[in-house]
Design a protein around this motif. Structure first.
Motif, PDB file in Angstrom:
ATOM      1  N   LEU A   4       0.844  -1.194   0.000  1.00 48.38           N
ATOM      2  CA  LEU A   4       0.000   0.000   0.000  1.00 48.38           C
ATOM      3  C   LEU A   4       0.880   1.245   0.000  1.00 48.38           C
ATOM      4  O   LEU A   4       0.652   2.190  -0.759  1.00 48.38           O
ATOM      5  CB  LEU A   4      -0.891  -0.009   1.244  1.00 48.38           C
ATOM      6  CG  LEU A   4      -1.997   1.033   1.273  1.00 48.38           C
ATOM      7  CD1 LEU A   4      -2.953   0.786   0.144  1.00 48.38           C
ATOM      8  CD2 LEU A   4      -2.725   0.978   2.607  1.00 48.38           C
ATOM      9  N   SER A  19      -0.921  -1.502  -7.910  1.00 47.12           N
ATOM     10  CA  SER A  19      -1.434  -0.728  -6.772  1.00 47.12           C
ATOM     11  C   SER A  19      -1.431   0.748  -7.118  1.00 47.12           C
ATOM     12  O   SER A  19      -2.370   1.482  -6.806  1.00 47.12           O
ATOM     13  CB  SER A  19      -0.572  -0.931  -5.542  1.00 47.12           C
ATOM     14  OG  SER A  19      -0.222  -2.266  -5.409  1.00 47.12           O
ATOM     15  N   ILE A  72      -8.413   2.358  -1.808  1.00 42.38           N
ATOM     16  CA  ILE A  72      -7.529   1.716  -0.827  1.00 42.38           C
ATOM     17  C   ILE A  72      -8.016   0.315  -0.491  1.00 42.38           C
ATOM     18  O   ILE A  72      -7.248  -0.642  -0.464  1.00 42.38           O
ATOM     19  CB  ILE A  72      -7.437   2.569   0.458  1.00 42.38           C
ATOM     20  CG1 ILE A  72      -6.603   3.811   0.163  1.00 42.38           C
ATOM     21  CG2 ILE A  72      -6.813   1.769   1.594  1.00 42.38           C
ATOM     22  CD1 ILE A  72      -6.103   4.520   1.363  1.00 42.38           C
ATOM     23  N   LEU A 125      -6.143  -3.222  -0.902  1.00 40.52           N
ATOM     24  CA  LEU A 125      -5.972  -4.155   0.209  1.00 40.52           C
ATOM     25  C   LEU A 125      -6.493  -5.534  -0.159  1.00 40.52           C
ATOM     26  O   LEU A 125      -5.801  -6.537   0.017  1.00 40.52           O
ATOM     27  CB  LEU A 125      -6.690  -3.625   1.453  1.00 40.52           C
ATOM     28  CG  LEU A 125      -6.043  -2.398   2.096  1.00 40.52           C
ATOM     29  CD1 LEU A 125      -6.840  -1.956   3.297  1.00 40.52           C
ATOM     30  CD2 LEU A 125      -4.606  -2.720   2.498  1.00 40.52           C
TER      31      LEU A 125
END
Ligand SMILES: Nc1ncnc2c1ncn2[C@@H]1O[C@H](COP(=O)(O)OP(=O)(O)OP(=O)(O)O)[C@@H](O)[C@H]1O
Ligand SMILES: [Mg+2]
Lengths: 315, 385, 283
Positions: A100, A194, A238, A242
């Protein structure tokens, strides 16, 4: 009663007729869709069915005999499983935040307006263009080789820096280093994905919100923490990172297999059980366990991010 | 050449309600009847979203009606495939094939029909020159302007000389000049080929000038279907009356009262004696004694009282304050405010010649010719004739 | 490089400085491994032993020459190419029609199909490979050549991507085009071939490249299916080389050959990759 019956038959008849009509009308579509869908469907069912079937039967001595949960208990009792489970959990729980963070840093870098932004974004995509195996080789054989390797040489003061260590480090003797390297390689490779998801999230935060914050005198950092981070669109991005990326890290096989073969994670243990121990039964049992773990983790993360989302919206 | 008959046509779209997540049935076409004769040029007008394109799609066979029947050339054709119907269609969105040149687009239908090359070439060049597109023949659709694209779409539909030509706002993107040229072109085409044309438009002038008959659509039904004269002079209901004509017809709601044998229309703003009306109409209005009606009069049919012969308008006078004046070149439009709450429209328009002198905020006296005044039932909004 | 950033550097303050530093360091982290790889591939043998020089003593391209002369490598490369091309062909032939139907026909139950297509993407490769290998080693399917088995497995992996990418492509083509063709009396198949496919060409090409890369890079299924066979795909060839001959410059040269087509193609279909990555984000 009789009337009811004929009514029913009539109804059934019209229904059948409608179904037939549906097929006749969409025959072209059905012909087009059939090969592809049946192919996927066949293998999906095959994979599920065969994994469960193999895991419930003896595949070593009396091949095919139903043994109920014997494979599962053998796996769960074995020390290898427990060790690799702990490693995998550590791998995942350190890997997710790192992933992340890496994605966020890159996304924030690219989110700015500057000339050459397109080129930088393209360069940031390079890691997914490198085959995983090549990345693993670069990391394990070139940068972190033992003996030799550029990092060892760097630390021993062979290049521009003063010496920090006197003996080369054997990275592969240490569980921490070898798994850490595998994790870094994995994160390096998955970073672009990501980044792209988070970038989309950043860009879906309406511009006027940011400008409003600016007019109220908030700096970039405060704007980021007070406006962007709590914005629902960004939270969605986000949680997508995840969920999707954590599944990827659970699945990790190639990097640990090449970089840290002595410290097996679950994926590597599966390969070992299949190719070295030659026990498809236990292998399948472990595969089922791994899939169950992934599912649980997914649900858990989904639950937590959902909670956080709701909390933030309330605030 | 075939006729087209639509009978109790219903088209229901299932929609998922965004709020409740339930399936909702949305009747876009609601029991529509229409009889289109052989070789007739029909125009279809209505507000945006009233279902005009849907009617065309049903006739073309792109969608199937939920219930009701479509007869083409006397034959029931509800589920006949579009390719067995001998139609041509110009889509609202043009639907040009982006990977083909203008020429190839126009020639597509001919190619499918296996028309010999020489004949095909001739036909294409004839259509191109008719549509003023000679210079764009080998360009791709992305390289030509919106208006040119629209004309290519028209040309493609005309190329195969279909029996029925369906056009969905084919001139909406053209400038005024080209538009009137194209209208003439359509008239010529229709005269030559004698095909049945159903033409959707937003432009009422276009609808009136082009069509043999015009249909006014509203919320999935046809409010009135007839020649432009019928529709302009005898609107069947308030919707049609308000829809056709620019500026909109004025509506004033009031009551019919009968005082000692003299019939009046009385409202908050004015009281009109109706004894000048023809016997028959008067008798009918008499039935509405003490009931609410709506009077409609077009802005063009109202005059400043001083400027007409006094004898004509003995009782048809009323006073109003001018609110604003909108100059329109040779004419001008005077707007006054009606102030009773149950009006259809608070603005009252009068269209006058520009040389008539009047000022804003002036109280003036208007008069009107009762022959051009329409009355509608307040309850069902239908015309009283 | 300098004038690239002047616009932002003009007013140097804390955040700008932080931004510039992180940009440079991320770029370095991305680029350095590639430079190292390239450096090793042009190293002479004397530059392989510690202390490893930052730039080879006598850089040469001898490893590439040797590679091109090696029968094993050429065979592996051709094998990979063959498998990738066959996978592209098979997955497009089966996947594109499915995408077309999913994009055009809004049948009520269609979301179930989409669910199944998605589900297979979430199986870990290392788990789903076992049943597939077992399936291909049963007496009937064992007779298939390894090449076909690998192609079938790769097709399975790439079908979801083909379907989703092509569906996006077809969704972007207005239905009116097909309806117009239908009205002009074209048959459905004719329309599909002469109207839909030509318009979708670039999008489908991108999907093809994506599948090609997927198959070209794929390791797990190839490795398991070709565990005992002698002719292998490039990644498996490279892997076997790691185990047996750790001659670093040779390994690096193979790695470069494996990566270069991927990097090139990735830049070509960047836009689609970006779309593909963010597509999952709404779920
Ligand atoms: N495929 C569809 N599914 C659901 N609803 C639809 C569909 N097609 C049209 N509608 C609805 O039907 C109604 C009528 O649409 P239609 O396109 O016929 O309007 P229109 O009269 O042609 O309008 P415009 O003048 O703007 O072109 C609209 O409210 C539209 O939302
Ligand atoms: Mg329309």
């Amino acid at each position: 009663m009789n009337i009811y019956k004929t009514d029913l038959i009539k109804k059934l008849g019209t229904n059948l007729f409608l179904i037939r009509l549906f097929f006749v009308k969409h025959i072209f579509a059905l012909c087009l869709i059939l090969p592809g869908v049946s192919y996927i469907l066949f293998f999906t069912i095959l994979i599920c069915f065969s994994l469960i079937n193999l895991s419930l039967s003896d595949q070593v001595n009396n091949i095919g005999q139903f043994t109920c949960l014997a494979n599962y208990s053998a796996i769960i009792m074995s020390p290898e499983f427990r060790e690799s489970l702990i490693r995998t959990i550590a791998f995942v729980s350190i890997g997710i935040p790192l992933q992340l963070f890496a994605g966020l840093v890159c996304a924030l870098i690219v989110n700015r307006e500057f000339s050459g932004r397109g080129i930088v974004r393209s360069l940031f995509l390079i890691p997914i263009a490198i085959p995983s195996l090549v990345t693993a080789i670069i990391v394990s054989k070139m940068l972190f080789q033992f003996p030799g390797g550029h990092i060892n040489d760097l630390l021993m003061g062979n290049y521009f820096l003063p010496a920090i260590i006197s003996e080369p480090v054997n990275w592969y003797n240490s569980q921490f280093f070898s798994l850490g390297l595998a994790l870094c390689a994995k994160i390096w490779r998955d970073m672009p994905i990501s980044m792209l998801i988070l970038l989309a999230g950043l860009q879906s935060v309406p511009k006027d919100h940011l400008e409003a914050a600016k007019t109220m005198g908030a700096g970039s950092i405060r704007t980021f923490f007070y406006i962007i981070v709590p914005h629902p669109n960004f939270i969605v991005a986000i949680s997508a990172v995840l969920v999707l990326r954590s599944i990827e890290i659970w699945k990790a096989f190639l990097f640990p297999y090449v970089i840290a073969p002595t410290y097996q994670v679950l994926g590597v243990l599966i390969e070992y059980l299949y190719h070295e121990a030659r026990d498809p039964g236990q292998t399948s049992a472990l595969a089922v366990i791994l899939m169950a773990l992934i599912l649980i983790a997914k649900v858990l993360i989904g639950f937590i991010t959902g909670r956080v989302e709701r909390y933030l919206i309330k605030v | 050449m075939p006729e087209v008959k639509l009978e109790n046509l219903v088209k229901v779209y299932k929609e998922i309600d965004k709020d409740t997540g339930k399936i909702r049935h949305n009747a876009v076409i609601d029991n529509l009847d229409m009889d289109i004769n052989d070789g007739e040029f029909i125009t279809l007008v209505g507000e945006s979203g009233c279902g005009k394109s849907t009617v065309l799609r049903l006739i073309a066979g792109l969608d199937e009606p939920t219930s009701g029947n479509i007869y083409i050339d006397g034959k029931l054709s509800n589920s006949l495939s579009p390719k067995d119907r001998d139609i041509g269609m110009v889509f609202q969105s043009y639907a040009l094939f982006p990977h083909m040149t203008v020429e190839a687009n126009i020639g597509f239908g001919l190619k499918i029909k296996r028309v010999p090359d020489k004949e095909k070439k001739e036909k294409i060049s004839r259509i191109l020159s008719g549509l003023r597109l000679e210079n764009e023949a080998v360009k791709m659709p992305s390289m030509i302007s919106g208006g040119q694209r629209q004309r290519v779409a028209v040309g493609r539909a005309m190329a195969t000389e279909p029996d029925i030509l369906l056009m969905d706002e084919p001139l909406s993107n053209l400038d005024a000049r080209l538009r009137s040229d194209m209208r003439t072109e359509f008239k010529h085409l229709h005269k030559d080929q004698q095909n049945t044309i159903i033409y959707v438009t937003h432009d009422q002038v276009e609808a009136m000038t082009l069509g043999d008959r015009m249909a006014i659509m509203n919320k999935g039904i046809i409010e009135q279907f007839g020649t432009s004269d019928e529709i302009y002079f005898h609107p069947a209901n308030i919707f049609v009356a308000g829809f056709i004509g620019e500026p909109r017809m004025n509506f004033i709601s009031g009551e019919i009262i009968n005082e000692k044998g003299v019939v009046y229309f009385s409202s908050a703003n004015l009281k009109l004696g109706l004894s000048d009306l023809p016997e028959k109409k008067l008798a009918q209005l008499n039935d509405f004694n003490k009931k609410k009606v709506i009077m409609g009069v077009r802005p063009q049919d109202i005059y400043l009282y001083d400027h007409r012969k006094v004898s004509l308008f003995r009782q048809n006078r009323f006073k109003m304050k001018i609110d604003v004046i909108l100059p329109l070149g040779p004419r001008k439009i005077i707007v006054s405010r009606l102030d009773s709450p149950d009006e259809v429209d608070m603005n009252f328009h009068v269209e006058l010649d520009n040389d008539i002198i009047c000022r804003e905020d002036e109280l003036v006296e208007f008069g009107m010719d009762l022959n051009y005044v329409h009355f509608f039932d307040f309850e069902d909004k239908k015309a009283i004739v | 490089m300098k004038n690239l950033f002047t616009k932002n550097v003009r007013s140097i303050n804390g955040t700008n400085f932080l931004w510039l530093v992180s940009l440079v360091s991320v770029l370095l982290i991305i680029i350095i491994p590639l430079i190292v790889l390239f450096k090793f591939s042009i190293s002479d043998n004397s530059s392989l032993f510690p202390p490893v020089p930052l730039w080879p003593h006598n850089p040469d391209f001898s490893q590439y020459k040797e590679l091109l002369g090696s029968k094993d490598f050429i065979m592996a490369a051709f094998y990979s190419l063959e498998i990738a091309l066959l996978t592209v062909l098979l997955s497009l032939i089966t996947g594109a029609p499915v995408a077309y139907v999913l994009s055009r026909l809004k049948i009520p139950g269609i979301s179930i199909i989409i669910f199944f297509i998605l589900a297979i993407r979430f199986f870990p490769g290392i788990c789903s490979v076992i049943p597939v290998v077992e399936f291909f080693s049963n007496p009937i399917f064992n007779l298939l050549p390894v090449l076909i088995k690998v192609v079938l497995a790769h097709t399975l992996l790439s079908l979801p991507y083909v379907i989703f990418m092509c569906q996006g492509v077809f969704d972007a083509i207005p239905v009116e085009l097909e309806e117009q063709a239908l009205i002009l009396k074209a048959r459905r198949f004719y329309t599909f071939i002469h109207v839909v496919i030509p318009i979708a060409r670039t999008g489908i090409a991108a999907a093809a490249i994506y599948v090609f890369l997927l198959s070209w890079n794929e390791f797990i299924f190839s490795y398991f299916l070709m565990f005992q066979s002698t002719t292998v795909t490039l990644p498996v060839y490279l892997f076997k080389k790691i185990v047996w001959t750790p001659q670093l410059n040779y390994l690096a040269a193979i790695s470069v050959c494996l990566s270069v087509p991927v990097i090139l193609f990735t830049f070509i279909i960047q836009k689609q990759i970006i779309m593909g990555a963010t597509e999952g984000s709404s779920k």
